[in-house]
Scaffold this motif. Structure first.
Motif, PDB file in Angstrom:
ATOM      1  N   VAL A  40       6.354  -3.444  81.653  1.00 33.95           N
ATOM      2  CA  VAL A  40       7.063  -3.537  83.101  1.00 33.95           C
ATOM      3  C   VAL A  40       5.871  -3.512  83.770  1.00 33.95           C
ATOM      4  O   VAL A  40       5.935  -4.235  84.872  1.00 33.95           O
ATOM      5  CB  VAL A  40       8.069  -2.409  83.337  1.00 33.95           C
ATOM      6  N   VAL A  85       7.679  -1.084  76.319  1.00 36.04           N
ATOM      7  CA  VAL A  85       8.415  -1.430  77.488  1.00 36.04           C
ATOM      8  C   VAL A  85       7.656  -0.741  78.703  1.00 36.04           C
ATOM      9  O   VAL A  85       7.404  -1.745  79.658  1.00 36.04           O
ATOM     10  CB  VAL A  85       9.928  -0.954  77.421  1.00 36.04           C
ATOM     11  N   PRO A  86       7.156   0.402  78.807  1.00 33.99           N
ATOM     12  CA  PRO A  86       6.899   0.865  80.257  1.00 33.99           C
ATOM     13  C   PRO A  86       5.609   0.165  80.564  1.00 33.99           C
ATOM     14  O   PRO A  86       5.440  -0.373  81.690  1.00 33.99           O
ATOM     15  CB  PRO A  86       6.404   1.995  80.056  1.00 33.99           C
ATOM     16  N   GLY A 125       4.165  -6.872  84.313  1.00 29.01           N
ATOM     17  CA  GLY A 125       5.053  -7.825  84.313  1.00 29.01           C
ATOM     18  C   GLY A 125       5.128  -8.807  83.316  1.00 29.01           C
ATOM     19  O   GLY A 125       5.377  -9.966  83.605  1.00 29.01           O
ATOM     20  N   ILE A 126       5.056  -8.178  82.180  1.00 23.94           N
ATOM     21  CA  ILE A 126       5.113  -9.183  80.944  1.00 23.94           C
ATOM     22  C   ILE A 126       6.576  -8.975  80.433  1.00 23.94           C
ATOM     23  O   ILE A 126       7.161  -7.704  80.261  1.00 23.94           O
ATOM     24  CB  ILE A 126       4.214  -8.812  79.698  1.00 23.94           C
ATOM     25  N   ASP A 127       7.216 -10.063  80.100  1.00 20.60           N
ATOM     26  CA  ASP A 127       8.625 -10.010  79.739  1.00 20.60           C
ATOM     27  C   ASP A 127       8.557  -9.833  78.148  1.00 20.60           C
ATOM     28  O   ASP A 127       8.235 -10.428  77.325  1.00 20.60           O
ATOM     29  CB  ASP A 127       9.146 -11.441  80.057  1.00 20.60           C
ATOM     30  N   ILE A 128       9.359  -8.382  77.927  1.00 17.79           N
ATOM     31  CA  ILE A 128       9.147  -8.143  76.467  1.00 17.79           C
ATOM     32  C   ILE A 128      10.742  -8.377  75.903  1.00 17.79           C
ATOM     33  O   ILE A 128      11.624  -8.083  76.714  1.00 17.79           O
ATOM     34  CB  ILE A 128       8.720  -6.775  76.417  1.00 17.79           C
ATOM     35  N   ARG A 149      16.654  -0.084  72.619  1.00 15.60           N
ATOM     36  CA  ARG A 149      17.926  -1.072  73.412  1.00 15.60           C
ATOM     37  C   ARG A 149      17.633  -1.267  74.681  1.00 15.60           C
ATOM     38  O   ARG A 149      18.373  -2.216  75.338  1.00 15.60           O
ATOM     39  CB  ARG A 149      19.145  -0.269  72.903  1.00 15.60           C
ATOM     40  N   ILE A 150      16.940  -0.631  75.216  1.00 15.08           N
ATOM     41  CA  ILE A 150      16.716  -0.677  76.555  1.00 15.08           C
ATOM     42  C   ILE A 150      16.084  -2.181  76.958  1.00 15.08           C
ATOM     43  O   ILE A 150      16.617  -2.872  78.063  1.00 15.08           O
ATOM     44  CB  ILE A 150      15.879   0.114  77.231  1.00 15.08           C
ATOM     45  N   ALA A 151      15.494  -2.670  76.051  1.00 14.59           N
ATOM     46  CA  ALA A 151      15.051  -4.013  76.219  1.00 14.59           C
ATOM     47  C   ALA A 151      15.726  -5.174  75.206  1.00 14.59           C
ATOM     48  O   ALA A 151      15.138  -6.217  74.805  1.00 14.59           O
ATOM     49  CB  ALA A 151      13.559  -4.037  76.236  1.00 14.59           C
TER      50      ALA A 151
END
Lengths: 362, 362
Positions: free
Chosen positions: A7, A3-4, A10-13, A25-27
């Motif tokens: 972010v 995830v980091p 700018g890639i939508d994971i 769960r954050i993403a």
């Protein structure tokens, strides 16, 4: 941990997780099991590429994804090699990669033969589903794997266990590389790893006094990545034998614990690189940010509470250490986080990282 | 940009965003406007501490949060200083901080007097709501702010505009510090910034040939943070005058564009540090990872499409550059991302960062 960098770039994971409240769960954008082809296919409709944080997605699910036109990296043919330790040994042997002496044993008699041929000791492994030392056993008598043989008999598949010589090694090393679908590949520094009870405990990057092994390991990892058509990150766990040879122990086709040091220690971390590779974007530089980086796993976690409860003391004592916590409840032996620090001297840096990790031990 | 360090530390971050699909959406957990006290209070019920990525949350909302027992960092009393440029000048002057000569002008006659006293030129600023050069105007005639005076008259508040001397500066600098509620504070390197049309365009860390200004800037930023009781990150934008003095230009009470270089260039980035500070956790080391770090903003973005479309070419040309994309559509002058790189020489590193950013210009 992908995830980091997602972010940053700018890639939508998007994450398909088995249940709410997992550490991803954050993403998390969908809940479903990776063995459920319908759930995986529904999730895949919305994305450009599918990748994995473990190798256990069944081949039929992978093949349905490919059949539906979804780019899958690493692909089913590569993952098949990481999913079955016997297949892995067969393919590595066919590629000419140095591996421990090995064989397939289907019963007590075959294991007895293997033990006799290998000095009375062997490492026996279940071909599938093992990780962090699970499904791996050192045996010195032919009846020491009876329970596993019984399970195989019950399944009636005719499958066997993997038996390997017990390697007399000097130390363990690991070489990670990343490879794009187009074939471009980069390598990180060869690292030294210390395992405790089959679990990665410490990593020092780069491996000290590795001499010609540095170039050997790099060439070996590139040849395996190419030979197996691995896309994304490939971690090659290695033995350095007492007589100075490299033997391939295990392969992981994903960002791997032995590469976590790269998050804080490299221009491009293994997680950013994996994203770049599976998206077939140009790979980033793997230069180290300091002469030495050390990662120490936090195994088990604090006896009560979480790493967060210990942060006030730990962060105060070690302002120069990077703390990583996976938001998992403490449990003996469980990887709940890791710490990384960099320095000029391997011994001093390792001591500092160990002291920081010590704050979280039960 | 607070999400990556939150993931690293295992801190559960929640975001109140004005609408779905903003760049903070990866962690967005609630949709609501920051001026809507009910929305903010409902959101706050679930968190341990509230912080901000801009300074525009109204005082009455902030005070309701504090009244409800929610820890708010920075607090309303500190944010009040960042919210109003006249209050800022009053408080900085009271603290003895060096600032440009300034005054409040309520009409054309007062502006005429100010111009006459300051060599016929002034910078006039609306006290509230400005950013990135908006609400700032260089004037050389007393009627050049008539439109703003008309708005003030209409509001009937008796408020004025801020008028400042037009500083003849050598260059612009910025000094960021982070401060915990308990009072502990750390500083990053003094940096040199280049503004284009009132927008931060380039940052070089550390500022080259800064001599005694390094210690002066650090002491000044610490004294402002303490004097205003700022918690979290404080960025102090500075002028270095032709005769070698520092003057405070602006304050920002949050991670700031002039500190983005710290993401890839420091042991602890301004975003991780802000999280630590507002949670009253011990602050991390601010050591630089390389002799020089340079950040160049991507302003506007590619004429068609997004930065992602340009990644194949840009990443291939610059494997050692870190690319950051905010997932915002291209628009002239808009900050859509930034690039950072590190090196041994300021000129060479700046040239490399500029070349990488150039890929994304319209």
């Amino acid at each position: 941990m992908m995830v980091p960098p997602a972010v940053g770039l700018g890639i939508d994971i998007r994450v398909l997780a088995e249940q709410e409240g997992m550490s991803a769960r954050i993403a998390a954008t969908a809940v479903g099991h990776y063995t459920d082809a319908d759930a995986v296919l529904a999730f895949a409709r919305d994305v450009d590429v599918i990748t994995f944080d473990h190798e256990h997605v069944p081949q039929d699910v992978l093949k349905q994804l490919v059949g539906a036109g979804v780019p899958v990296h690493p692909g089913p043919h590569a993952l098949a090699v990481a999913q079955d330790k016997i297949v892995m040994r067969e393919r590595l042997t066919a590629l000419g990669a140095p591996v421990p002496s090995w064989g397939v044993v289907r019963d007590r008699a075959e294991l007895a033969d293997f033990l006799e041929a290998h000095g009375g000791a062997a490492v026996v492994k279940t071909p599938r589903g093992g990780y962090d030392g699970k499904g791996v056993r050192v045996v010195r008598s032919a009846d020491a794997a009876d329970d596993w043989f019984a399970v195989l008999d019950e399944a009636g598949s005719g499958d066997g266990l993997l038996a390997e010589e017990l390697v007399d090694f000097n130390r363990e090393l690991a070489q990670s590389v990343a490879r794009r679908p187009s074939g471009d590949a980069v390598a990180w520094a060869l690292v030294e790893t210390v395992q405790k009870d089959g679990v990665c405990a410490e990593v020092t990057a780069p491996a000290q006094n590795a001499g010609t092994l540095v170039a050997e390991a790099r060439a070996l990892a590139f040849s395996i990545a190419e030979g197996l058509d691995v896309t994304g990150v490939l971690a090659v766990e290695l033995f350095e034998t007492r007589d100075g040879r490299l033997l391939v122990n295990e392969l992981a086709m994903r960002p791997h614990n032995t590469g976590h040091w790269s998050i804080d220690g490299c221009v491009t971390s293994q997680f950013e690189q994996h994203l770049r590779a599976v998206l077939d974007l140009p790979l980033g530089a793997t230069d180290e940010l300091a002469p030495v980086s050390v990662m120490v796993n936090v195994l088990g976690g604090p006896a009560s509470g979480s790493m967060l409860d210990v942060y006030p003391a730990a962060l105060a004592a070690h302002p120069d250490v990077k703390f990583h916590y996976y938001e998992k409840a403490s449990r003996p032996g469980r990887k709940v986080g890791h710490v990384t620090t960099t320095g000029g001297d391997a011994g001093e840096t390792l001591a500092r990282a160990r002291a920081a990790a010590e704050f979280f031990s039960s």
